[in-house]
Each structure stands twice: as structure tokens, then as C-alpha cells.
Design an enzyme around this catalytic site. Structure first.
Site, PDB file in Angstrom:
ATOM      1  N   CYS A  59     143.848  30.750   9.965  1.00 29.17           N
ATOM      2  CA  CYS A  59     142.919  30.235   8.963  1.00 29.17           C
ATOM      3  C   CYS A  59     142.259  31.379   8.184  1.00 29.17           C
ATOM      4  CB  CYS A  59     141.896  29.324   9.630  1.00 29.17           C
ATOM      5  SG  CYS A  59     140.992  28.232   8.509  1.00 29.17           S
ATOM      6  N   ALA A  60     140.931  31.329   8.057  1.00 29.40           N
ATOM      7  CA  ALA A  60     140.217  32.338   7.269  1.00 29.40           C
ATOM      8  C   ALA A  60     140.263  33.716   7.889  1.00 29.40           C
ATOM      9  CB  ALA A  60     138.756  31.904   7.078  1.00 29.40           C
TER      10      ALA A  60
END
Length: 315
Positions: A110-111
Site C-alpha cells: 500500500c502506501a
């Protein structure tokens, strides 16, 4: 024992962390143990609080790592204000760069890809992240090649995934590369998840492309093929192992996996041969290593467009 080091930032998503951690932990249950470690990306932090409010204890220092070890940066809750994304400290950025420069693999969920970007590891490389923040990642790191609508990417030992549950797909892929498709398939089955990949991803492993089903009979046959794909595996023997007729096995296998047992075995052989050739082996040596009598069949199969579309589960 290989170390998997998770580098945590405030607001880490539990599943971004727990999915890969469970996959590598489960690998130990099937004979391939990993030493799981957890550190904070921020200096002098003894705990990191997850986005879900759970405090997580972390070690004070990075352990000594070797090129065989893996560093994973799980994602965090990004919120609506991109300016609130955490800043990764100089020491952590340098450690990420140093591990990769020494021949190690770094990964993100993800991030977490932004942390790799802050370390300069996305420059000139393919990467991905959660679909909600792909534009922001591209804006933050204009030299990166952000790939959309894939579960994960790999580029020169930098592995990034789309987020949340895709961290499991990333981990299964890494286990398949390190230990073979049979081990990754066993881990997936222990975790009761699909061993799957995005069909548009050109680096999809054969095992993960053709395991997106729940037919246990076919899984058992695939387990045997995965383990013994360099040998001659007559269809009658595979059918006897499955306890069904040959025609029934072919029908079940094709419906579940999208290919026949023979084509599945050939795909595994070609994939392994490509790996060997990429590491300096001749075509002839690679052909013999994966079970072909000579290189002619390997050359022919390499030029063919082997089917890559798995059959829909339960079709």
C-alpha cells in the site's frame, strides 16, 4: 534462517502488516522458517500505534541483515490530506538504500511504497500502490513508473503491492521465487486464500496464475506436478494419484486451472528455464535441468504463447 524485517510507521494498517507476516510465519510450518522482526521507521520509538488503535511493540535497532533477508514497509492510514503522510527519517532511508545496494530485496504494501520512494528506490522503476493514492504517489515521485490496476510489481529487487490484502499475494510470490511453487501453494492453502495474481501482470508466476480455484483434487495434482515437474509425469499416474479417470482429471484440471496437466507442467518447465537462462545458463543446459531431452522443445515452447488465463473458479 532468513530474516523478514518489518519497518513500521505510525498509523500502520494491521492487515498490511499481518498478511505478509502470517504468510512468512506459515512458511515455517511447512519447513521453511523465517525470523520475523519489527522495528520503527522513527528513531527511539518502542511502540507504534496502528490505524486500528492497537499498540505494537517494536525493537530498538535494525538487526544485521544479509542479501538473503527481506525488508518490508507496510502501509499506513493516509487520510484525506497528503501533507500528513509521514516523513521517513534519514537513518531509515539510508538503511533501506544500503540493504538494496548490498543485494537485498525491499518490499512495500500500500502506501509503504512512498517510504521506498523517499529512499530513492522507486526512481526509474516500476511500482504500484493502493488505487486511491496512485496519483499522489506519481506526483511525489515523478521519476517512478506507477503501474495501475495490478496487485504488485517487481523491478530489480524492489517489490511493491497495491495494498491491504495484496500484501499476501506479494508474499506468496516471494515464497514461490525462493522455495518453488509447491511451497507457496501449501502456504496459501494453510491460510485458506486464493493463490492468485493479476492476469495483466507480465511477471505472474505460473503457479499463482493457475491456482485461483478451490478444487482440492486439482490442487493435489498440482502439488505433485509442482514438486516433480522436471520428471516424466504420465497422465495415468496423475489420474491414479487423484483417484479419478484420466478423462475426468483432464476435464477437472482444465476447468479449474485453465490448462491441461501437460501444459501446466510445460509452463513450469519453461518458467524455470527462463530463470536459469537469465542467470547465465545456456539454453541447452537449462533444457536438460528442467527435464527436456534437448533444447528443441524448450525453444519451441518459448516462442509459443502458452495460455495464461486461469479458468473461473467453479465454472
Amino acid at each position: 534462517m532468513t530474516t523478514v524485517l518489518f519497518v513500521l510507521l505510525p498509523g500502520v494498517h494491521l492487515l498490511d502488516l499481518a498478511g505478509p507476516a502470517q504468510a512468512f510465519f506459515t512458511a515455517g510450518d511447512v519447513g521453511h522458517p523465517y525470523d520475523l522482526r519489527y522495528v520503527s521507521a522513527l528513531p527511539d520509538a518502542a511502540t507504534v500505534t496502528s490505524a486500528q488503535g492497537l499498540p505494537l511493540a517494536v525493537g530498538p535497532d535494525w538487526p544485521a541483515l544479509t542479501p538473503d533477508d527481506l525488508v518490508v514497509v507496510p502501509g499506513w492510514r493516509v487520510g484525506e490530506d497528503p501533507r500528513a503522510w509521514p516523513h521517513v527519517g534519514d537513518a531509515t532511508r539510508e538503511r533501506l538504500r544500503a540493504h538494496h545496494a548490498a543485494g537485498g530485496t525491499v518490499a512495500s504494501v500500500c502506501a509503504g511504497s512512498d517510504a521506498l520512494g523517499q529512499a530513492g528506490l522507486l526512481d526509474g522503476r516500476r511500482c504500484t500502490t493502493h488505487h486511491a493514492v496512485q496519483d499522489e504517489l506519481a506526483a511525489r515521485h515523478p521519476r517512478a513508473h506507477v503501474v495501475r490496476d495490478v496487485l504488485f510489481t517487481t523491478d530489480d529487487r524492489v517489490v511493491t503491492s497495491a495494498g491491504i490484502a495484496s500484501g499476501i499475494d506479494l508474499s506468496l510470490h516471494l515464497l514461490a521465487v525462493r522455495h518453488g511453487p509447491a511451497v507457496a501453494a501449501r502456504v496459501a492453502r494453510e491460510m485458506v486464500v486464493y493463490a492468485r495474481r493479476n492476469g495483466t501482470e507480465p511477471q505472474a508466476s505460473v503457479m499463482l496464475r493457475h491456482r485461483s480455484h478451490l478444487d482440492d483434487t486439482v490442487h493435489r495434482v498440482q502439488d505433485h506436478i509442482d514438486t516433480h515437474f522436471t520428471r516424466t509425469l504420465p497422465l495415468p499416474d496423475l489420474a491414479a494419484r487423484a483417484g479419478v479417470a484420466e478423462r475426468t482429471l483432464t476435464r477437472l484440471f482444465t476447468r479449474a486451472a485453465g490448462v491441461t496437466p501437460l501444459r501446466y507442467q510445460q509452463s513450469l518447465r519453461v518458467e524455470r528455464a527462463e530463470h536459469l537462462i537469465g542467470h547465465g545458463a545456456t539454453v541447452e543446459a537449462a533444457a536438460h535441468a528442467v527435464g527436456f531431452r534437448d533444447a528443441r522443445m524448450l525453444r519451441r515452447l518459448r516462442t509459443m504463447a502458452l495460455p495464461t488465463r486461469p479458468g473461473p473458479p467453479g465454472s
